[in-house]
Design a protein around this motif. Structure first.
Motif, PDB file in Angstrom:
ATOM      1  N   ALA A   1      19.981 -10.669  10.945  1.00 50.86           N
ATOM      2  CA  ALA A   1      21.233 -10.463  11.669  1.00 50.86           C
ATOM      3  C   ALA A   1      22.361 -10.170  10.694  1.00 50.86           C
ATOM      4  O   ALA A   1      22.287 -10.518   9.512  1.00 50.86           O
ATOM      5  N   SER A   2      23.412  -9.541  11.203  1.00 50.00           N
ATOM      6  CA  SER A   2      24.635  -9.310  10.431  1.00 50.00           C
ATOM      7  C   SER A   2      25.814  -9.900  11.185  1.00 50.00           C
ATOM      8  O   SER A   2      25.929  -9.719  12.404  1.00 50.00           O
ATOM      9  N   VAL A   3      26.666 -10.599  10.443  1.00 48.56           N
ATOM     10  CA  VAL A   3      27.836 -11.234  11.038  1.00 48.56           C
ATOM     11  C   VAL A   3      29.016 -11.075  10.092  1.00 48.56           C
ATOM     12  O   VAL A   3      28.856 -10.714   8.916  1.00 48.56           O
TER      13      VAL A   3
ATOM     14  N   ARG B   1      34.000 -12.409   5.383  1.00 49.21           N
ATOM     15  CA  ARG B   1      33.254 -11.335   4.730  1.00 49.21           C
ATOM     16  C   ARG B   1      32.022 -11.015   5.557  1.00 49.21           C
ATOM     17  O   ARG B   1      31.594 -11.814   6.411  1.00 49.21           O
ATOM     18  N   LEU B   2      31.449  -9.832   5.318  1.00 46.00           N
ATOM     19  CA  LEU B   2      30.239  -9.418   6.009  1.00 46.00           C
ATOM     20  C   LEU B   2      29.029 -10.063   5.337  1.00 46.00           C
ATOM     21  O   LEU B   2      28.905 -10.043   4.121  1.00 46.00           O
ATOM     22  N   ILE B   3      28.149 -10.627   6.144  1.00 43.50           N
ATOM     23  CA  ILE B   3      26.965 -11.299   5.626  1.00 43.50           C
ATOM     24  C   ILE B   3      25.764 -10.875   6.471  1.00 43.50           C
ATOM     25  O   ILE B   3      25.815 -10.924   7.702  1.00 43.50           O
ATOM     26  N   SER B   4      24.696 -10.477   5.797  1.00 38.98           N
ATOM     27  CA  SER B   4      23.438 -10.188   6.471  1.00 38.98           C
ATOM     28  C   SER B   4      22.400 -11.179   5.979  1.00 38.98           C
ATOM     29  O   SER B   4      22.336 -11.476   4.784  1.00 38.98           O
ATOM     30  N   GLY B   5      21.600 -11.683   6.890  1.00 40.86           N
ATOM     31  CA  GLY B   5      20.599 -12.652   6.488  1.00 40.86           C
ATOM     32  C   GLY B   5      19.645 -12.992   7.608  1.00 40.86           C
ATOM     33  O   GLY B   5      19.790 -12.535   8.748  1.00 40.86           O
TER      34      GLY B   5
END
Length: 387
Positions: free
Chosen positions: A229-231, A177-181
């Protein structure tokens, strides 16, 4: 023993780099009284230089406690955040916070400095607290405690409750899933604090972690500084037999870093429709705005006038789209016919091909990914809000 709290007056003027309006409290140990006096004198001097008088600030105090009788050991950090949660449709605005390292047994005293001039009369101010150990969330308040209203006490008690090791929504943890943090390359190990949930995940080595690590090192302001960042990744919960039960994040694909930003501006999820989506990459290649040209972007309109418009900075592509759940397809229609520089011509063809291949999409906070029929990521975007 109660430890004195020193106030960072610099944070009143510029914040701590995370969008905080008020001041960040720094805890000093009892052995550092000499250093504390020097810091206080320096704070007063800096306040005078930048035109901020100590009388312009106010403080809210309290104590954080938990009922469980357990030995926390060294390295446990208490963080208490004061935020304005007046708007349900927008991220909470952080006013100030207190961070206390190596906490002992409860209750733990804290104080948060803030500037009354920055407080909105219609604001709804709450306190939340977390207790972490090397990035692992141990305890948290289960709801915000309202403060700073008329007749509110100036001292507040916060009750923290233990956070379950495994939560129901994490059951399909091996699904990407897309995660930004916010990513911190801490000496105890790299970790990411997810913007939408506040959960902290230690980062697994391997996969696309090397690309993320290189980007964070290149853009961080200091060894312990965080970088947004987004991964695309998978939350992995090790088996209990491994002796480590806290979920970790495996990075499958590095998307982008956003230097100078923090989770304070990214706590809400953007909607697919009626959002201005800046193009970050097409087919894995980063796309930057060309000098003197419009910013590459995609916009999907909803309602009776539903349709899309997209550009890489030269011609404008318009058409329709079909949306059903996570399925998304584009129907490119008309396009302006301006003469474009050769490089933009190539990007334009890539954009048209991307739109034609799109079959599905993923949303992760403020990041959008388009996928082809095989589920491969073919374009990445981020939500941009005009001032």
């Amino acid at each position: 023993m109660t430890r004195p709290v020193l106030s960072c007056w610099l944070c009143v003027a510029w914040g701590d780099g995370s969008g905080i309006i008020g001041r960040r409290s720094v805890v000093a140990s009892p052995q550092s009284s000499g250093v504390g006096m020097m810091v206080r004198l320096l704070a007063i001097l800096v306040a005078a230089l930048i035109g901020v008088a100590p009388g312009q600030a106010d403080v809210i105090r309290g104590a954080a406690q938990w009922r469980e009788r357990i030995a926390l050991g060294p390295g446990v950090t208490l963080e208490v955040v004061l935020a304005d949660t007046a708007r349900a449709d927008a991220p909470a605005a952080v006013i100030g916070r207190s961070v206390i390292d190596n906490v002992g047994n409860p209750p733990v005293a804290f104080q948060i400095d803030y500037a009354p001039a920055a407080m909105a009369p219609q604001g709804h101010y709450t306190l939340r607290a977390t207790l972490t150990h090397k990035g692992r969330l141990l305890f948290s308040t289960d709801q915000g405690v309202r403060v700073l209203f008329e007749g509110a006490p100036r001292s507040v008690d916060l009750l923290l409750r233990p956070v379950p090791v495994s939560e129901p929504e994490q059951a399909p943890g091996d699904l990407p899933r897309l995660i930004s943090g916010e990513v911190r390359l801490h000496r105890d190990g790299p970790a990411l604090r997810e913007c939408l949930t506040g959960r902290v995940f230690p980062l697994e080595p391997g996969g696309a972690f090397a690309g993320l690590e290189a980007a964070v090192r290149a853009h961080r302001s200091g060894p312990e500084a965080v970088v947004l960042a987004s991964v695309e990744g998978r939350v992995i919960t090790p088996p209990m037999s491994a002796g480590v039960a806290w979920p970790r994040l495996a990075v499958d694909r590095f998307i982008a870093v956003f230097p100078g930003e923090s989770c304070d501006q990214h706590r809400a999820a953007a909607g697919l429709v009626n959002t201005y989506w800046k193009i970050l990459a097409l087919e894995g290649a980063s796309l930057a705005p060309a000098p003197g040209r419009r910013e590459p972007h995609l916009l999907l309109r909803g309602g009776e006038d539903a349709g899309f418009a997209a550009t890489v900075g030269c011609n404008r592509i318009v058409g329709g789209y079909r949306l059903a759940g996570s399925a998304l397809t584009f129907e490119p229609g008309a396009m302006t016919r301006m003469a474009c520089p050769p490089q933009l011509d190539l990007w334009e063809e890539r954009l048209r091909a991307t739109l034609a291949q799109t079959q599905n999409y993923d949303l992760g906070g403020q990041v959008l990914t388009l996928r082809n029929a095989r589920g491969r990521a073919i374009a990445d975007f981020r939500a941009v809000y005009l001032p």
